[in-house]
Design a protein around this motif. Structure first.
Motif, PDB file in Angstrom:
ATOM      1  N   THR B  47       5.796  -0.231  11.371  1.00 29.33           N
ATOM      2  CA  THR B  47       4.835   0.922  11.771  1.00 29.33           C
ATOM      3  C   THR B  47       4.169   1.174  12.651  1.00 29.33           C
ATOM      4  O   THR B  47       4.254   1.699  13.740  1.00 29.33           O
ATOM      5  CB  THR B  47       3.065   0.738  10.932  1.00 29.33           C
ATOM      6  OG1 THR B  47       4.223   0.688   9.160  1.00 29.33           O
ATOM      7  CG2 THR B  47       1.781   1.868  10.861  1.00 29.33           C
ATOM      8  N   GLU B  67       4.974   7.910   4.320  1.00 28.76           N
ATOM      9  CA  GLU B  67       5.154   6.200   4.419  1.00 28.76           C
ATOM     10  C   GLU B  67       5.345   5.589   3.148  1.00 28.76           C
ATOM     11  O   GLU B  67       4.790   6.469   1.722  1.00 28.76           O
ATOM     12  CB  GLU B  67       4.024   5.904   4.756  1.00 28.76           C
ATOM     13  CG  GLU B  67       3.870   5.921   6.306  1.00 28.76           C
ATOM     14  CD  GLU B  67       4.284   4.872   6.931  1.00 28.76           C
ATOM     15  OE1 GLU B  67       4.891   3.939   6.007  1.00 28.76           O
ATOM     16  OE2 GLU B  67       4.441   4.578   7.900  1.00 28.76           O
ATOM     17  N   ASP B  69       6.421   2.581   2.154  1.00 30.27           N
ATOM     18  CA  ASP B  69       5.913   1.246   2.028  1.00 30.27           C
ATOM     19  C   ASP B  69       5.269   0.657   1.138  1.00 30.27           C
ATOM     20  O   ASP B  69       6.259  -0.429   0.816  1.00 30.27           O
ATOM     21  CB  ASP B  69       5.966   0.838   3.830  1.00 30.27           C
ATOM     22  CG  ASP B  69       6.608  -1.055   3.383  1.00 30.27           C
ATOM     23  OD1 ASP B  69       7.006  -1.404   2.106  1.00 30.27           O
ATOM     24  OD2 ASP B  69       6.127  -1.363   4.746  1.00 30.27           O
ATOM     25  N   ASP B  75      -1.159   2.817   5.291  1.00 32.57           N
ATOM     26  CA  ASP B  75      -0.233   3.070   7.041  1.00 32.57           C
ATOM     27  C   ASP B  75       0.333   4.730   7.477  1.00 32.57           C
ATOM     28  O   ASP B  75       0.239   4.544   8.356  1.00 32.57           O
ATOM     29  CB  ASP B  75       1.462   2.593   6.497  1.00 32.57           C
ATOM     30  CG  ASP B  75       2.017   1.531   6.785  1.00 32.57           C
ATOM     31  OD1 ASP B  75       0.416   0.281   7.544  1.00 32.57           O
ATOM     32  OD2 ASP B  75       3.069   0.489   5.812  1.00 32.57           O
ATOM     33  N   GLU B 121       9.885   5.628   6.504  1.00 33.80           N
ATOM     34  CA  GLU B 121       8.892   4.507   6.042  1.00 33.80           C
ATOM     35  C   GLU B 121       9.501   4.183   4.964  1.00 33.80           C
ATOM     36  O   GLU B 121       8.986   3.822   3.534  1.00 33.80           O
ATOM     37  CB  GLU B 121       8.047   3.972   6.878  1.00 33.80           C
ATOM     38  CG  GLU B 121       7.965   2.413   6.602  1.00 33.80           C
ATOM     39  CD  GLU B 121       6.772   2.389   7.366  1.00 33.80           C
ATOM     40  OE1 GLU B 121       5.824   2.585   8.229  1.00 33.80           O
ATOM     41  OE2 GLU B 121       6.193   0.529   6.880  1.00 33.80           O
TER      42      GLU B 121
END
Ligand SMILES: Nc1nc2c(ncn2[C@@H]2O[C@H](COP(=O)(O)OP(=O)(O)O)[C@@H](O)[C@H]2O)c(=O)[nH]1
Ligand SMILES: [Mg+2]
Ligand SMILES: [Zn+2]
Lengths: 123, 224
Positions: B47, B67, B69, B75, B121
């Motif tokens: 990030t 995002e 994750d 995030d 991510e």
């Protein structure tokens, strides 16, 4: 956690194969699992038994796991050795110029099925 | 008695996903959207690196972020606040990786019309994401200095699928026995084609090189 993810993938795949082959039931699924694949057989087994309960064609399907030993080949001295014991370094000549020959597979080998009765069969 | 029959299959469990991924890659190519799959262990600096890099590319590339994750929108919010770019949270339901289908669903929630670069991510983990092709144009991973230079030996698959390895947190190199040259050697043993860029997401060192790599990749992607 990884095991559950791959179990779902596996179930999806077997369901498709079952549909293509017009089967009534899947009795068992045989998986070939390499020693250094990222899946732990015991966990896979547990996840499988939990996940198939929610299925229809696959509801009672057992899973058989066949282990495939991991073997690495050394390009310098042309010998093979067990990967898990020695890793990347050749135990004969200490070379790092080695590669995995087998042991990372994750294959659906075969499934055991019971067919649907042919359409129009009045028995 | 029911007759039992054996169907021989010999098919990799990842084959279906590989097909979905190829399809997604093709669709994105037609749209002119480059998808970067960014992977690392938790806390390696995904990030932080994204925020610095997106800001470095302001006015040069239109960027959107997904995002995955962790299953909270911390995030995604952080990215939006720090960069102003489109940023959404994918709900992975605790899954350890994203597959191509989940990635496609995520992309459907973005407005891709003017986007040049979409960044995913991925879930923080060096094992599972390596097994599942997301449909990305290129794969990139971050290895941070505290994790040690021998990570490529421990997670060979991850390093073998990455086009670019960012070595992050080089500011703390003096406190760890991290041998950058040896690390690069291990990476290239697994993947001779991988590029390696040392960065410090905290100070911004090396981020210009990563930004240049991205611009170059996006350009090539659109030319094809
Ligand atoms: N010292 C140092 N810390 C960093 C650097 N990059 C990130 N961090 C810190 O590492 C932690 C995890 O970073 P984050 O970007 O959230 O990692 P992610 O989980 O991979 O997204 C945070 O506390 C960051 O401030 C760096 O280059 N140097
Ligand atoms: Mg993060
Ligand atoms: Zn040897």
């Amino acid at each position: 956690m990884h095991e559950l993810g791959v179990v779902f993938h596996c179930i999806k795949e077997v369901n498709e194969i079952a549909a293509e082959n017009n089967v009534a039931r899947v009795n068992s699924v045989t998986i070939q699992l390499g020693e250094v694949s990222t899946v732990i057989p015991e966990l896979f087994d547990d996840c499988w038994n939990w996940a198939v309960k929610k299925e229809t064609v696959l509801k009672d399907a057992k899973v058989h796991i066949e282990r495939v030993d991991a073997i690495t080949f050394c390009e310098d001295c042309k010998q093979e050795y067990p990967t898990v014991k020695y890793g990347k370094t050749c135990p004969y000549c200490s070379s790092l110029n080695t590669y995995l020959v087998q042991g990372n597979e994750f294959l659906i080998k075969e499934i055991e099925v019971v067919d649907n009765p042919p359409a129009g069969d009045g028995k | 008695m029911d007759e039992i029959r054996v169907i021989e299959i010999k098919k990799s469990i990842f084959e279906d996903n590989d097909r979905d991924a190829d399809r997604l890659r093709e669709d994105l190519r037609k749209k002119g959207v480059f998808l970067l799959n960014l992977m690392s262990s938790p806390g390696s600096g995904k990030t932080t690196t994204l925020i610095k890099t997106i800001n470095a590319l302001k006015g040069q590339l239109n960027i959107a972020v997904m995002e995955a994750d962790i299953d909270s929108d911390v995030d995604a919010k952080k990215i939006l606040e720090a960069t102003g770019v489109q940023s959404i949270q994918l709900h992975t339901g605790g899954m350890c990786h994203l597959d191509a289908e989940m990635t496609r669903q995520g992309l459907d929630n973005l407005d891709l019309d003017d986007v040049d670069l979409a960044i995913l991510e991925n879930v923080g983990n060096l094992v599972c994401p390596a097994e599942f092709d997301t449909g990305s144009s290129k794969n990139c991973m971050i290895l941070s200095v505290p994790e040690g230079h021998d990570k490529p030996l421990k997670y060979p698959l991850m390093f073998s699928i990455c086009d670019l390895v960012l070595v992050n947190k080089i500011d703390v190199m003096p406190y760890f026995d991290f041998d950058l040259a040896l690390c690069e050697k291990y990476i290239h043993m697994r993947n001779p084609k991988a590029q390696v860029i040392p960065i410090c997401a905290k100070t911004g060192e090396g981020i210009d090189k990563f930004a240049a790599w991205l611009k170059d990749q996006v350009k090539k992607w659109k030319e094809n």
